[in-house]
Motif scaffolding. Sequence first.
Motif, PDB file in Angstrom:
ATOM      1  N   ARG A 108       0.833  -1.207   0.000  1.00  0.00           N
ATOM      2  CA  ARG A 108       0.000   0.000   0.000  1.00  0.00           C
ATOM      3  C   ARG A 108       0.865   1.253   0.000  1.00  0.00           C
ATOM      4  O   ARG A 108       0.573   2.226  -0.708  1.00  0.00           O
ATOM      5  N   GLN A 109       1.923   1.249   0.803  1.00  0.00           N
ATOM      6  CA  GLN A 109       2.815   2.414   0.862  1.00  0.00           C
ATOM      7  C   GLN A 109       3.468   2.672  -0.485  1.00  0.00           C
ATOM      8  O   GLN A 109       3.561   3.821  -0.947  1.00  0.00           O
ATOM      9  N   ALA A 110       3.937   1.612  -1.133  1.00  0.00           N
ATOM     10  CA  ALA A 110       4.608   1.764  -2.421  1.00  0.00           C
ATOM     11  C   ALA A 110       3.632   2.264  -3.483  1.00  0.00           C
ATOM     12  O   ALA A 110       3.973   3.116  -4.315  1.00  0.00           O
ATOM     13  N   ALA A 111       2.417   1.739  -3.472  1.00  0.00           N
ATOM     14  CA  ALA A 111       1.408   2.187  -4.428  1.00  0.00           C
ATOM     15  C   ALA A 111       1.088   3.665  -4.211  1.00  0.00           C
ATOM     16  O   ALA A 111       0.960   4.439  -5.176  1.00  0.00           O
ATOM     17  N   ALA A 112       0.978   4.083  -2.958  1.00  0.00           N
ATOM     18  CA  ALA A 112       0.677   5.475  -2.651  1.00  0.00           C
ATOM     19  C   ALA A 112       1.805   6.406  -3.079  1.00  0.00           C
ATOM     20  O   ALA A 112       1.567   7.586  -3.388  1.00  0.00           O
ATOM     21  N   ALA A 113       3.034   5.895  -3.115  1.00  0.00           N
ATOM     22  CA  ALA A 113       4.183   6.710  -3.525  1.00  0.00           C
ATOM     23  C   ALA A 113       4.293   6.834  -5.035  1.00  0.00           C
ATOM     24  O   ALA A 113       5.136   7.595  -5.533  1.00  0.00           O
ATOM     25  N   GLY A 114       3.471   6.085  -5.785  1.00  0.00           N
ATOM     26  CA  GLY A 114       3.463   6.201  -7.230  1.00  0.00           C
ATOM     27  C   GLY A 114       4.207   5.128  -7.979  1.00  0.00           C
ATOM     28  O   GLY A 114       4.476   5.280  -9.180  1.00  0.00           O
ATOM     29  N   ALA A 115       4.547   4.018  -7.317  1.00  0.00           N
ATOM     30  CA  ALA A 115       5.279   2.941  -7.983  1.00  0.00           C
ATOM     31  C   ALA A 115       4.478   2.366  -9.146  1.00  0.00           C
ATOM     32  O   ALA A 115       3.252   2.296  -9.104  1.00  0.00           O
ATOM     33  N   ASP A 116       5.203   1.961 -10.194  1.00  0.00           N
ATOM     34  CA  ASP A 116       4.572   1.333 -11.350  1.00  0.00           C
ATOM     35  C   ASP A 116       4.338  -0.156 -11.150  1.00  0.00           C
ATOM     36  O   ASP A 116       3.516  -0.762 -11.839  1.00  0.00           O
ATOM     37  N   GLY A 117       5.097  -0.773 -10.247  1.00  0.00           N
ATOM     38  CA  GLY A 117       4.970  -2.193  -9.987  1.00  0.00           C
ATOM     39  C   GLY A 117       5.666  -2.561  -8.699  1.00  0.00           C
ATOM     40  O   GLY A 117       6.407  -1.746  -8.108  1.00  0.00           O
ATOM     41  N   LEU A 118       5.439  -3.784  -8.247  1.00  0.00           N
ATOM     42  CA  LEU A 118       5.983  -4.255  -6.973  1.00  0.00           C
ATOM     43  C   LEU A 118       6.739  -5.565  -7.180  1.00  0.00           C
ATOM     44  O   LEU A 118       6.271  -6.449  -7.905  1.00  0.00           O
ATOM     45  N   VAL A 119       7.877  -5.674  -6.535  1.00  0.00           N
ATOM     46  CA  VAL A 119       8.593  -6.949  -6.461  1.00  0.00           C
ATOM     47  C   VAL A 119       8.196  -7.581  -5.134  1.00  0.00           C
ATOM     48  O   VAL A 119       8.523  -7.057  -4.062  1.00  0.00           O
ATOM     49  N   VAL A 120       7.465  -8.666  -5.199  1.00  0.00           N
ATOM     50  CA  VAL A 120       6.918  -9.316  -4.008  1.00  0.00           C
ATOM     51  C   VAL A 120       7.897 -10.405  -3.571  1.00  0.00           C
ATOM     52  O   VAL A 120       8.070 -11.408  -4.258  1.00  0.00           O
ATOM     53  N   GLN A 121       8.522 -10.195  -2.421  1.00  0.00           N
ATOM     54  CA  GLN A 121       9.605 -11.076  -1.968  1.00  0.00           C
ATOM     55  C   GLN A 121       9.153 -11.984  -0.826  1.00  0.00           C
ATOM     56  O   GLN A 121       8.898 -11.541   0.287  1.00  0.00           O
ATOM     57  N   GLY A 122       9.048 -13.275  -1.118  1.00  0.00           N
ATOM     58  CA  GLY A 122       8.664 -14.251  -0.107  1.00  0.00           C
ATOM     59  C   GLY A 122       9.829 -14.621   0.799  1.00  0.00           C
ATOM     60  O   GLY A 122      10.985 -14.290   0.531  1.00  0.00           O
ATOM     61  N   ARG A 123       9.518 -15.356   1.839  1.00  0.00           N
ATOM     62  CA  ARG A 123      10.537 -15.681   2.843  1.00  0.00           C
ATOM     63  C   ARG A 123      11.589 -16.667   2.323  1.00  0.00           C
ATOM     64  O   ARG A 123      12.639 -16.835   2.933  1.00  0.00           O
ATOM     65  N   GLU A 124      11.326 -17.306   1.191  1.00  0.00           N
ATOM     66  CA  GLU A 124      12.286 -18.261   0.639  1.00  0.00           C
ATOM     67  C   GLU A 124      13.506 -17.574   0.034  1.00  0.00           C
ATOM     68  O   GLU A 124      14.513 -18.213  -0.273  1.00  0.00           O
ATOM     69  N   ALA A 125      13.426 -16.261  -0.160  1.00  0.00           N
ATOM     70  CA  ALA A 125      14.454 -15.528  -0.904  1.00  0.00           C
ATOM     71  C   ALA A 125      15.810 -15.541  -0.211  1.00  0.00           C
ATOM     72  O   ALA A 125      15.906 -15.510   1.021  1.00  0.00           O
ATOM     73  N   GLY A 126      16.844 -15.556  -1.030  1.00  0.00           N
ATOM     74  CA  GLY A 126      18.197 -15.466  -0.506  1.00  0.00           C
ATOM     75  C   GLY A 126      18.610 -14.028  -0.280  1.00  0.00           C
ATOM     76  O   GLY A 126      17.971 -13.086  -0.746  1.00  0.00           O
ATOM     77  N   ALA A 127      19.677 -13.851   0.466  1.00  0.00           N
ATOM     78  CA  ALA A 127      20.232 -12.538   0.793  1.00  0.00           C
ATOM     79  C   ALA A 127      19.236 -11.723   1.612  1.00  0.00           C
ATOM     80  O   ALA A 127      18.387 -12.278   2.304  1.00  0.00           O
ATOM     81  N   HIS A 128      19.318 -10.385   1.499  1.00  0.00           N
ATOM     82  CA  HIS A 128      18.573  -9.545   2.430  1.00  0.00           C
ATOM     83  C   HIS A 128      17.070  -9.534   2.174  1.00  0.00           C
ATOM     84  O   HIS A 128      16.623  -9.485   1.027  1.00  0.00           O
ATOM     85  N   SER A 129      16.328  -9.548   3.249  1.00  0.00           N
ATOM     86  CA  SER A 129      14.903  -9.285   3.188  1.00  0.00           C
ATOM     87  C   SER A 129      14.715  -7.814   2.838  1.00  0.00           C
ATOM     88  O   SER A 129      15.426  -6.947   3.345  1.00  0.00           O
ATOM     89  N   GLY A 130      13.742  -7.545   1.989  1.00  0.00           N
ATOM     90  CA  GLY A 130      13.456  -6.164   1.633  1.00  0.00           C
ATOM     91  C   GLY A 130      12.533  -5.467   2.608  1.00  0.00           C
ATOM     92  O   GLY A 130      12.054  -4.364   2.322  1.00  0.00           O
ATOM     93  N   VAL A 131      12.290  -6.060   3.753  1.00  0.00           N
ATOM     94  CA  VAL A 131      11.357  -5.495   4.728  1.00  0.00           C
ATOM     95  C   VAL A 131      11.706  -4.039   5.023  1.00  0.00           C
ATOM     96  O   VAL A 131      12.869  -3.671   5.159  1.00  0.00           O
ATOM     97  N   PHE A 132      10.687  -3.182   5.091  1.00  0.00           N
ATOM     98  CA  PHE A 132      10.915  -1.756   5.287  1.00  0.00           C
ATOM     99  C   PHE A 132      11.507  -1.455   6.663  1.00  0.00           C
ATOM    100  O   PHE A 132      12.442  -0.665   6.788  1.00  0.00           O
TER     101      PHE A 132
END
Length: 344
Positions: free
Chosen positions: A154-178
């Motif tokens: 919701r925050q990213a959409a409100a900021a005007g983003a064109d799209g979202l990269v949805v990162q699940g917990r299986e991902a390697g390296a850093h979590s993109g958590v805000f």
Amino acid sequence: MRELSTLPIWVAPMAGGPSTPALVTAAAQAGAFGFLATGYLTPAAVGVQIDAVRAAGVDRFGVNVFVPGAPAADPGAVSAYVGALRAGAARDGAGSGEPAWDEDGWADKIALLQADPPALVSFTFGCPPRETVAGLRDRGALVAVTVTSPNEARQAAAAGADGLVVQGREAGAHSGVFANDGSPDRRPPLLDLLAQVAAVTSLPLVAAGGLAGAADVAAALAAGATAAALGTALLRCPESGAHPLHKAALADPRFTGTAVTRAFSGRPARALVNRFVLDHPDAPAGYPEINNATRPLRAAAAAAGDQDGMSLYAGQAFRAAADRPAAEIIDRLAAGLPRPWPAA
């Protein structure tokens, strides 16, 4: 954002060395969409890499930027952790860096990208200010934000983003958590997270996290993603700039699993379980302070051939990483996907 590449396959940005102009170029030539990673690079070095990609004839590629956060909320805990690391390093004859906070050249990198933007600029570790997003879009760039929850979406959409990269917990390296607030990694699995995010926004979604084969990519597309982003799956390819010891560890039977840890950087990141991860299960939140402090330790371990002291970032599907050219990996993924590709 489907028009960015022929295939619904993205090569995810991997900071710290793995992402290279050669990897971005190989991805584009195979019909995929690749990223340069600006994390830990100077703005001048970012410019050199962008020029190299363009010189190779690639005009559609992305550049990823880390959004700077606030200094550590508990500097005492960070100081105690770094002090313990220094004591151990001194016994081993090594040294550690200073737990300094910085913005990773944020302002200069944004100025560089706004002056001559790539096709897409993505952001990780937070939502950029609305004016930053608008400035890039006004110059013709698309903007994507990595999210790990519906609220972040919701925050990213409100900021005007064109799209979202949805990162699940299986991902390697850093979590993109805000918010690097010290809480455990609560991201749901990727397919569940895609459904949760799709329920709060109509923006195009790119799936990321633990994707390794055509079946994984197909499942993400069937779940509503416009494209699938893979990182670990390409770590061992010759175009990857990952350290040779890191590449070797992905296939080494000695490493049997991954864990989410703050031990190396002070931010939650998924890595192969080695001695450093096991020795520091309660590392505090403090990014980039801890990352800056451990950088010399990790470099010394790599120089000594000690995989147990390195940050061997990897997703849960790390065993599927193949020592094959990037184009061949992408071709194999594409060959196993159903057609037609999903609409944007």
